[in-house]
Design an enzyme around this catalytic site. Structure first.
Site, short mmCIF file in Angstrom:
data_model
loop_
_atom_site.label_atom_id
_atom_site.label_comp_id
_atom_site.label_asym_id
_atom_site.label_seq_id
_atom_site.Cartn_x
_atom_site.Cartn_y
_atom_site.Cartn_z
N LYS A 1 0.84 -1.20 0.00
CA LYS A 1 0.00 0.00 0.00
C LYS A 1 0.88 1.25 0.00
CE LYS A 1 -4.01 -1.78 2.54
NZ LYS A 1 -5.00 -1.53 1.49
N ARG B 1 -10.50 -11.36 1.62
CA ARG B 1 -11.32 -12.44 1.04
C ARG B 1 -10.58 -13.77 1.09
NH1 ARG B 1 -11.60 -9.03 -4.45
NH2 ARG B 1 -11.35 -7.38 -2.90
N1 BES Z 1 -8.31 -3.63 4.22
C1 BES Z 1 -8.37 -3.22 2.87
C2 BES Z 1 -9.65 -2.45 2.57
C3 BES Z 1 -9.68 -1.03 3.05
C4 BES Z 1 -8.96 -0.06 2.41
C5 BES Z 1 -10.50 -0.69 4.09
C6 BES Z 1 -9.03 1.25 2.84
C7 BES Z 1 -10.59 0.63 4.51
C8 BES Z 1 -9.85 1.58 3.89
C9 BES Z 1 -8.37 -4.44 1.95
O1 BES Z 1 -7.59 -5.50 2.38
C10 BES Z 1 -7.80 -4.00 0.65
O2 BES Z 1 -6.67 -3.62 0.63
N2 BES Z 1 -8.61 -4.02 -0.39
C11 BES Z 1 -8.20 -3.58 -1.68
C12 BES Z 1 -8.73 -4.55 -2.69
C13 BES Z 1 -8.19 -4.33 -4.07
C14 BES Z 1 -6.72 -4.68 -4.11
C15 BES Z 1 -8.97 -5.18 -5.04
C16 BES Z 1 -8.74 -2.19 -1.91
O3 BES Z 1 -9.88 -1.92 -1.49
O4 BES Z 1 -8.01 -1.36 -2.43
MN MN Z 2 -5.58 -5.33 1.78
#
Ligand code: BES
Ligand code: MN
Ligand code: ZN
Length: 493
Positions: free
Chosen positions: A277, A351
């Site tokens: 990230k 997931r």
């Molecule tokens: N934990 C995150 C989702 C999230 C992001 C929650 C920001 C709250 C704020 C999750 O694990 C994630 O990183 N999801 C990705 C999925 C994507 C790579 C398809 C996302 O939402 O960017």
């Molecule tokens: Mn994630």
């Protein structure tokens, strides 16, 4: 903070502050009228002078009144009669608490629960007042060496008579149980990733089990390997913290009654893994275990409420870290269900741990399974921070959860999980990919989970936008513990 009911009328009960309401037309609440009469019309004088115009969320402190037993009177604006809904009520209660906490008052005689709010019972008004009181004194300062000044307010008293005593008492009991669950969830969320590890969550679950007589099992890596949880274990393999699968059994009904399973995402820190990230606000990914925390908080609440229902909590918990041993984009893993998954993005890890936990939940022959997860940023884009995202192929179950959210003032909004979206998860090399592209990201995440939940009734709550607040008020919200608790309560009758 203590809550109690006391028989008596507001002008005759001793307190350091009594809170009464005034509408925009200058009319006082019944308790306000009694206080006004007993104190020689001082409240109506203040209203006539224009010092309190009944504006929603406003408050006026009056001191030195004679003829009553309270040291202070806080006159809270309720807005227009016809507009007094649950939103105006909660605003008024918040204004009352803010006003009282600003004084040195140690106890509060709270009379606002008597105001009629359409569609809401006295019990619910009381419960809301208790929860908001606890919210207004909640602090997370265990990791600060210098604590802020303690809040003086210690006690909230609800005046009752014969006709309101029982319902008010029940509202207090429900409010306290719910607030205890919410506080646990908030605190687990607020704890940093170096303290709130998977092992810490497991210990917390065990303690919950000891305190509330719930059977708690913690499955270790070896056992998960034996269960062939290849997807969950893949996420954990980049981390030095051992993964845990926590299973809690709350038994409030006959053993033969099918349980509700609550499955909570417990990523104690989400770096994104090799699909790292960006740095900005990455600290907030300590909240990525809020689904897990909401399962623990809900179990805490229903145990205290002694709900006559069976509930199984299932919490897959690990870290998502980059390392030499971490999963890489393109890796293919085999889930416990036997389905293979191509991991195109290691940041779509929620997931991957949930799918195995959902398969595992099937062994309890559940009446329904609800998973709760901070799953996608896309859900935040879609719904903002007001509604949690609700996904279910089951209309009746979805309606139950939506209604529970409304009652609990913890709303959710339904989004689709239709077959049509499943195509987006196609992989050239495995049964499915773990991402479906940017468009409809919250929906494709739900569609991914749907492939593992075919054998039972299922709903998914994406709480990415509601589990915590960012900015100056950064901190866990305790959501959706109120929704889940209300849902389970509605399942008892
Ligand atoms: N934990 C995150 C989702 C999230 C992001 C929650 C920001 C709250 C704020 C999750 O694990 C994630 O990183 N999801 C990705 C999925 C994507 C790579 C398809 C996302 O939402 O960017
Ligand atoms: Mn994630
Ligand atoms: Zn995550």
């Amino acid at each position: 903070m203590e809550f109690s009911t006391k028989a008596g009328t507001p002008e005759k009960l001793k307190s350091s502050c009594v809170v009464v309401g005034v509408y925009a037309d200058g009319k006082l609440t019944p308790s306000g009228t009694s206080i006004d009469a007993a104190s020689g019309g001082n409240l109506s004088k203040a209203i006539k002078r224009g010092d309190q115009r009944g504006v929603r969320g406003s408050s006026l402190l009056l001191t030195g009144l004679t003829g009553i037993q309270a040291e202070r009177v806080l006159l809270v604006g309720l807005g227009k009669h016809g507009e007094l809904g649950e939103k105006a009520y909660t605003e008024a209660v918040r204004a009352a608490l803010r006003g009282v906490i600003a004084t040195g008052a140690e106890d509060l005689l709270f009379t606002l629960a008597e105001v009629p709010v359409p569609g809401r019972s006295l019990l619910e008004n009381v419960r809301t007042a208790v929860c908001l009181s606890r919210e207004s004194v909640y602090r997370f300062d265990q990791l600060k060496s210098k604590k802020e000044d303690p809040i003086r307010l210690q006690k909230v008293i609800f005046p009752v008579d014969k006709s309101t005593s029982k319902e008010t008492g029940q509202g207090v009991a429900e409010g306290v149980a719910l607030a205890n669950g919410v506080d646990l969830t908030k605190t687990l969320g607020n704890l940093p990733g170096n303290i709130c590890t998977p092992s810490y969550l497991a210990e917390t679950a065990k303690k919950l089990g000891r305190d509330w007589k719930m059977k708690v099992e913690v499955l270790e890596r070896k056992q998960m390997q034996a269960l062939k949880m290849g997807s969950f274990l893949a996420v954990s393999q980049g981390s030095d913290e051992p993964p845990k699968l926590i299973v809690l059994h709350y038994q409030g009904a006959a053993a033969k009654q099918a349980p509700i399973a609550l499955v909570g995402k417990g990523i104690t820190f989400d770096t994104g893994g090799i699909s790292l990230k960006p740095g900005e606000a990455m600290d907030e990914m300590k909240f990525d275990m809020c689904g897990a925390a909401s399962v623990l908080g809900t179990l805490r609440a229903i145990a205290e409420l002694k709900l006559k229902i069976n509930v199984v909590g299932v919490i897959p918990t690990c870290e998502n870290m980059p390392s030499g041993g971490a999963i890489k984009p393109g890796d293919i893993v085999t889930s416990m269900s036997g389905q293979t998954i191509e991991i195109l993005n290691t940041d779509a890890e929620g997931r991957l741990i949930l799918c195995d936990a959902l398969t595992y939940a099937g062994r309890f022959k559940p009446a329904a399974v609800i998973d709760i997860a901070t799953l996608t940023g896309a859900c935040v884009v879609a719904l903002g921070h007001i509604n949690s995202g609700l996904f279910s192929p089951d209309d009746a179950l979805a309606d139950e959860l939506l209604a529970a959210g409304q009652r609990a003032l913890d709303p959710a909004w339904r989004l689709p999980v239709e077959e049509e979206y499943q195509d987006l998860l196609k992989s050239n090399f495995a049964d499915m990919a773990n991402i479906g592209g940017r468009a409809g990201g919250a929906i494709t995440a739900a569609c991914f989970l749907a492939r593992f939940t075919k054998s039972y009734r299922w709903a998914h709550l994406d709480i990415a936008g509601t589990a915590w607040k960012s900015g100056a008020a950064k901190g866990g919200s305790g959501r959706p513990v109120p929704l889940l608790t209300e849902f389970l309560k509605s399942r008892v009758q």
